[in-house]
Design an enzyme around this catalytic site. Structure first.
Site, PDB file in Angstrom:
ATOM      1  N   GLU A 117     -31.571-115.015  -5.315  1.00 45.92           N
ATOM      2  CA  GLU A 117     -32.677-113.586  -4.631  1.00 45.92           C
ATOM      3  C   GLU A 117     -33.369-112.893  -6.558  1.00 45.92           C
ATOM      4  OE1 GLU A 117     -29.483-113.211  -1.269  1.00 45.92           O
ATOM      5  OE2 GLU A 117     -28.358-112.397  -3.161  1.00 45.92           O
ATOM      6  N   ASP A 139     -23.163-117.914   4.008  1.00 48.64           N
ATOM      7  CA  ASP A 139     -23.404-116.226   3.564  1.00 48.64           C
ATOM      8  C   ASP A 139     -22.206-115.534   4.601  1.00 48.64           C
ATOM      9  OD1 ASP A 139     -24.087-114.358   2.118  1.00 48.64           O
ATOM     10  OD2 ASP A 139     -26.429-113.620   2.766  1.00 48.64           O
ATOM     11  N   GLU A 180     -20.264-107.289   6.477  1.00 43.01           N
ATOM     12  CA  GLU A 180     -22.749-106.906   5.945  1.00 43.01           C
ATOM     13  C   GLU A 180     -23.259-107.855   7.163  1.00 43.01           C
ATOM     14  OE1 GLU A 180     -25.691-109.516   3.585  1.00 43.01           O
ATOM     15  OE2 GLU A 180     -23.739-109.765   2.890  1.00 43.01           O
TER      16      GLU A 180
END
Length: 713
Positions: free
Chosen positions: A304, A378, A406
């Protein structure tokens, strides 16, 4: 007038005494009203003797006095003259006590403890001991938990040790006090006022972690800022390490791979460059001169946008081993994250970490752990276990769970994550035959690993109740308990947490425990049923966004994952698709490949399935999907009704806090249901079943929603 003022003060005091802001977490130590139990506890603990003078032993004594005074009343010491509560490490105990304990010390490790009832010199004794002072502290917390949860202490014979060595929290905290994926305020690290101002919260943080066996903390974000390694910030890190040390908590830092350039004045960060190697060696030595028990580095590299060894045509082994060499003289470790995927790799994102790391098995130095997320994408509401577990027998793999939510409604939605953790840990990799569970990979027993570790991405912030939602304290607590022993039951952990945090009344415990145990299923149902994944909105991941398709990288778009079209929905990862199933052991792959054998919860993760496909219950995929979304909404409604009935057992402040958050969760569960079903209905062209509530808004409305200041982004 004076009488009215006195009455007002008395009423104000009474109201305040019943308030509870949640700051004490599970260490409430509430007074035990049951007289029989209180008498038993008082009689067994009246004479308290400690052996040892270390700061850790002093903390253990203070904790015992705090807990016993709170739960038994200040007069507990006079309850009996015939009992002695003794604690101290092995080297400080008398020979007669050691003889009574026999070979107990051979059954524990350096962090383990013994709690044993003895009769010696005409008196009853309870001995809390261990090989080290830290083991004694863990034993003290366990003993107090026995009283908190109202278990008998008449005959104790407990020997316990952590099954995993390194048990850390990963704080994704930035130096400006923002928290990436943080939903409970700002960072608790007040970098600006450190090192001279030591917030009492730092001590309370260390105490809470020690109470559940966590022994390490990574202070800064995996998307790291190199400034954390400068002398100015190392002063601050050292101050925190000094606070944490008596509680057995080591400090770790996320090391930015490009730090030699950004703060070292070098022109490269190539791990083969001698100046770079020397820079890391000197920086590491500098840290250990300040913090002798520094734990080591966590690294996010070539992921990322983060810099890493691949910037210099090197590989993960080159980068990890370079840092491991610098740490080796000090017994430090490298935790090298396997969360990698590239915009230049057109293969299935779920395959990329395995493909990138498994070929390097056996090439990492002995003080390197490869840190692997629980699933291959993820931190989704549901994922199959990561195929890397069990596939690198020569390399220590450490688990990475996400405690912060998240993708799970953030701190607004109540979800009990230890249930999810338990399912992953119990998953069978079949790498050495049946029974080769992920837990056995993590604790080292499957491949005889000496170095073991587990990490949890923290959900802690500076909100007064730490986690933004009192119910989510259970996820921090449960992570710690499973990090200590990955074979514990999530249900048993939930009961301990409820008893320690709220009430021992069965009328409260049983319904709320059952509520907690259904929350993970509820969230999956109203967000991503049947293996749907990563269909959250862009960037902040708050709310649904299955329609998002305009992001610059394919694998950032939800449409990449669900692949809905007129024929069906789901990601084909079988041999007819991306063939991701080949990364699992053959026994697991066969199950995932077979539509008749695969579990419903993994169906769309591994298969692109027709809308009219008849599932095991005889209903079509479309009808089942719609019914699951509705079931998730109904489950949250049931959670609200359960909590409504708990008012007599919970203080008003926490009761109202949780009540309001459940109402938001119910509202947002309906939002998820309506938005997703309207979107997928455009492809299925099928009506909703009669029992599914009809949306009150249009798809255009849901697609128009914007949340530019969503937290944690």
């Amino acid at each position: 007038m004076l009488k009215k003022l006195v009455l007002f003060v008395v009423l104000l005091f009474c109201l305040k005494s019943f308030a509870n802001d949640g700051y004490k977490l599970w260490l409430q130590y509430d007074y035990i009203k049951n007289e029989n139990l209180r008498s038993e506890y008082q009689a067994a603990t009246s004479n308290l003797m400690s052996f040892g003078t270390s700061e850790t032993i002093k903390i253990a004594l203070k904790e015992l006095e705090l807990g016993l005074n709170g739960m038994l009343g200040s007069d507990y010491k006079s309850a009996s003259k015939n009992s002695v509560l003794i604690f101290g490490n092995k080297t400080n105990l008398s020979n007669d006590i050691l003889q009574k304990l026999g070979n107990s010390f051979t059954e524990i490790n350096e962090e383990g403890y013994i709690i044993k009832s003895l009769f010696l010199k005409e008196k009853n004794h309870i001995v809390i001991s261990g090989k080290t002072d830290l083991g004694v502290l863990y034993g003290v917390f366990n003993f107090l938990k026995h009283i908190q949860t109202q278990k008998s202490i008449k005959t104790l014979n407990i020997k316990d040790s952590p099954k995993i060595d390194i048990r850390v929290l990963n704080h994704w905290d930035n130096l400006d006090r923002t928290v990436e994926r943080g939903y409970s305020g700002f960072s608790i690290w007040d970098w600006h006022r450190l090192p001279d101002y030591l917030d009492p919260r730092y001590t309370d943080y260390a105490r809470a972690n020690a109470s559940i066996g966590i022994n390490g903390t990574v202070l800064n974000n995996v998307n790291a800022n190199a400034l954390i390694l400068t002398p100015q910030y190392l002063d601050k890190v050292e101050a925190l390490a000094n606070v944490f040390r008596p509680y057995g908590i080591k400090v770790y830092l996320t090391a930015r791979f490009s730090a030699p350039i950004e703060i070292g004045g070098l022109e490269t960060a190539d791990p083969y460059n001698n100046d770079v190697i020397q820079w890391w060696a000197e920086k590491t030595k500098e840290i250990y001169e300040r913090i002798p028990d520094f734990g080591g580095y966590l690294v996010k590299a070539n992921s990322e946008g983060q810099p890493g060894p691949q910037n210099y045509d090197r590989n993960h082994v080159d980068g990890a081993n370079m840092l491991a060499t610098a740490l080796e003289p000090f017994n430090g470790v490298v935790m090298w994250r396997a969360f990698v995927y590239s915009e230049h790799d057109v293969t299935d994102r779920a395959k990329q970490a395995y493909s990138e790391f498994v070929p390097y098995d056996g090439q990492f130095k002995d003080n390197v752990l490869v840190q692997v997320k629980n699933g291959p994408i993820d931190f989704q509401p549901h994922e199959p276990f990561h195929p890397m577990f069990g596939a690198m027998p020569k390399t220590p793999l450490m688990m990475e769970f996400q405690i912060t939510q998240e993708y799970l409604g953030q701190s607004t939605h109540s979800i009990y994550l230890p249930k999810q953790y338990e399912e992953v840990l119990n998953s069978d990799t079949y790498r050495k035959g049946k029974g080769s569970t992920v837990a056995k990979v993590i604790d080292g027993s499957l491949h005889d690993k000496k170095l073991t570790g587990i990490a949890g991405v923290s959900n802690i912030g500076n909100d007064v109740n730490w986690t933004g939602n009192p119910m989510l304290q259970a996820n921090w607590y449960g992570y710690g308990r499973l990090a200590w022993n990955p074979y514990l039951s999530a249900e048993d952990i939930a009961e301990d947490w409820l008893r320690s945090t709220f009430s021992n009344d069965k009328r409260f415990i049983e319904p709320v425990k059952q509520m907690m145990m259904t929350t993970t299923e509820a969230v999956v149902n109203y967000m991503t049923p049947f293996g749907l994944h990563h269909i959250m909105a862009t960037g902040h991941h708050y709310g649904p966004g299955p329609w998002v398709s305009n992001l610059s990288r394919p694998e950032w778009n939800p449409v990449y994952y669900h692949k809905a079209d007129s024929l069906g929905v789901g990601f084909d990862r079988t041999p007819t698709g991306s063939h991701a199933t080949e990364q699992y052991a053959p026994e697991v792959a066969k199950k995932f490949n077979d539509l008749k054998r695969i579990s419903d919860e993994d169906l769309l993760w591994f298969h692109h399935v027709a809308w009219d496909y008849k599932m095991k219950n005889g209903k079509t995929l479309w009808n089942n999907m719609a019914l699951k979304y509705q079931e998730g909404v109904d489950q949250v409604k049931q959670m609200m009704e359960t909590w409504e009935n708990m008012k007599p057992f919970v203080d008003e402040q926490r009761y109202n806090n949780i009540k309001m958050l459940l109402e938001i969760q119910y509202k947002e569960a309906k939002w998820w249901r309506d938005a997703c079903l309207l979107y997928f209905q455009e492809y299925s062209n099928m009506p909703l079943p009669e029992s599914v509530d009809k949306p009150t808004q249009t798809l255009d409305y849901f697609q128009s929603l914007s949340f530019p200041f969503a937290p944690g982004n």
